[in-house]
Design an enzyme around this catalytic site. Structure first.
Site, PDB file in Angstrom:
ATOM      1  N   CYS A 299       0.842  -1.159  -0.096  1.00 38.64           N
ATOM      2  CA  CYS A 299       0.089  -0.049   0.088  1.00 38.64           C
ATOM      3  C   CYS A 299       0.946   1.244  -0.075  1.00 38.64           C
ATOM      4  CB  CYS A 299      -0.716   0.155   1.112  1.00 38.64           C
ATOM      5  SG  CYS A 299      -2.327  -1.277   1.242  1.00 38.64           S
ATOM      6  N   TYR A 300       2.139   1.174   0.700  1.00 45.81           N
ATOM      7  CA  TYR A 300       2.882   2.338   0.702  1.00 45.81           C
ATOM      8  C   TYR A 300       3.324   2.545  -0.436  1.00 45.81           C
ATOM      9  CZ  TYR A 300       6.388   5.685   2.278  1.00 45.81           C
ATOM     10  OH  TYR A 300       7.186   6.707   2.271  1.00 45.81           O
ATOM     11  N   HIS A 301       3.841   1.775  -1.169  1.00 45.70           N
ATOM     12  CA  HIS A 301       4.405   2.035  -2.717  1.00 45.70           C
ATOM     13  C   HIS A 301       3.362   1.835  -3.716  1.00 45.70           C
ATOM     14  CE1 HIS A 301       8.713   1.270  -1.204  1.00 45.70           C
ATOM     15  NE2 HIS A 301       8.168   0.281  -0.618  1.00 45.70           N
TER      16      HIS A 301
END
Length: 393
Positions: A299-301
């Site tokens: 999700c962060y990337h």
């Protein structure tokens, strides 16, 4: 004088050493009624045996003190036993008398390691040398010899024993544990999993559970270490190299355990509380690795994933001089959270954290150790878990 030279000077049987991290109460950051540094009664009773009496009202003894880390002029301090019914405590007083500044009463030193060396051959100590660590290099040098100095604990021992790197703080608690641990030293995760399987402290709220369980794990660690190390000490050493090898082994194992312990306890409590959408040690920009990333690495990337739904939690037992290390761990997240066990910060330190949008997460029990003006902005562990879970409902 250099810190390493100072440690060398007091690392012998002529000195009784007491080491702690300065709390906000110690430095006056909380503006409480406490006057000066807190010492356990057992420490002052040992250092100043003449005040252990009730046939005299408030017995006292005076001694000379010098704080060599900051070249503070020589002072005369007082150890006193307030032995009345309304007040039963032992204290050292007059920390500010005759001087304009002392690092022991500097709110910006909250969280720093302070070392008190009392010269004592027999009877009361007449002279104390003190050092307040001035930077991370000095703290790192000390913790290389003792292991991580947790804000919840202190050391009191003769200098030659303490700085050999194979001593303990406090007395050992006896408890049964798996017999195979006597054959092979268990990893920190193994001890924590053992406590989980026993259901230890599961009935407590998250904040108290973390503190109780971590203390319990540390007690078990010390018991196992005692079993493994004491026979080697009693056997003796034929050369200095063997002794140094053992001391380094003990120190390295303690550092390894303490460095991972807090993160492991948090991870288990998150899962117990139903906060399961997270990953540890994800790689972000510049190869940085936040301790916890919510809801996870992918999700962060994912540039399409809303940044407002991302959250990171850094974990440090002490925040002083270390909190800035977390600022660039995740560029997409503008409000980093920092979990710490430090017993207070100064109002100025907290203001600097707020300017960088850092949110402090501190076990509820420790909130009272912070200045009153700060407490309303602190997160408890329970609140952090609740708000983070709500992001992913």
């Amino acid at each position: 004088m250099k810190f390493k030279d100072w440690i060398h000077d007091v690392a012998n049987a002529d000195w009784r050493i007491y080491i702690k991290r300065l709390s906000a109460n110690d430095t006056g950051a909380t503006k409480s009624h406490q006057s000066g540094i807190y010492f356990p009664r057992s420490v002052l009773s040992t250092i100043f045996p003449s005040i252990n009496r009730n046939d005299q009202t408030n017995p006292e003894v005076f001694f000379t003190s010098v704080i060599e880390s900051d070249n503070i002029p020589e002072q005369t301090l007082r150890a006193i036993y307030y032995n009345q019914k309304t007040r039963n405590e032992k204290r050292i007083t007059r920390w500010k008398q005759g001087i304009d500044y002392t690092p022991l009463q500097d709110t910006e030193k909250t969280g720093a390691i302070a070392i008190f060396a009392f010269h004592q051959s027999s009877g009361d100590s007449a002279f104390m040398r003190a050092w307040v660590c001035r930077n991370l290099e000095e703290e790192d040098h000390l913790e290389e010899r003792l292991g991580e100095l947790d804000p919840q604990r202190s050391y009191f021992e003769y200098g030659n024993i303490l700085f050999e790197g194979i001593t303990h703080s406090g007395s050992l608690k006896t408890e049964k544990y798996p017999p195979e641990w006597n054959e092979h030293f268990p990893a920190g995760a193994t001890i924590i999993n053992y406590l989980l399987q026993k259901g230890s402290h599961a009935e407590l709220a998250p904040d108290e559970r973390l503190l109780k369980r971590r203390d319990h794990e540390f007690d078990l660690f010390r018991l196992v270490e005692h079993h493994h190390v004491l026979p080697l000490i009693q056997k003796g050493f034929t050369n200095v190299e063997d002794f140094v090898r053992l001391a380094n082994s003990v120190s390295n194992r303690r550092k390894s355990r303490s460095g991972a312990s807090l993160e492991l306890h948090l991870e288990t409590i998150f899962k117990e509380e139903g906060l399961t959408q997270f990953e540890t040690q994800c790689t972000t920009e510049s190869n940085k690795k936040p301790d916890f990333l919510f809801p996870g690495c992918s999700c962060y990337h994912d540039s399409y994933y809303p940044s407002d739904n991302l959250r990171m939690l850094a974990v440090k037992t002490t925040a002083k001089d270390r909190w800035r290390q977390i600022l660039n761990e995740a560029h997409r997240i503008t409000t980093p959270y920092l979990f710490t066990l430090q017993q207070g910060v100064s109002e100025n330190q907290f203001r600097e954290m707020q300017e960088e949008n850092v949110k402090l997460v501190v076990p509820k029990k420790i909130h009272a150790c912070f200045p009153e003006s700060i407490r309303k902005d602190l997160y408890s562990l329970a609140r952090f878990i609740r708000e983070t879970k709500n992001l992913y409902l």
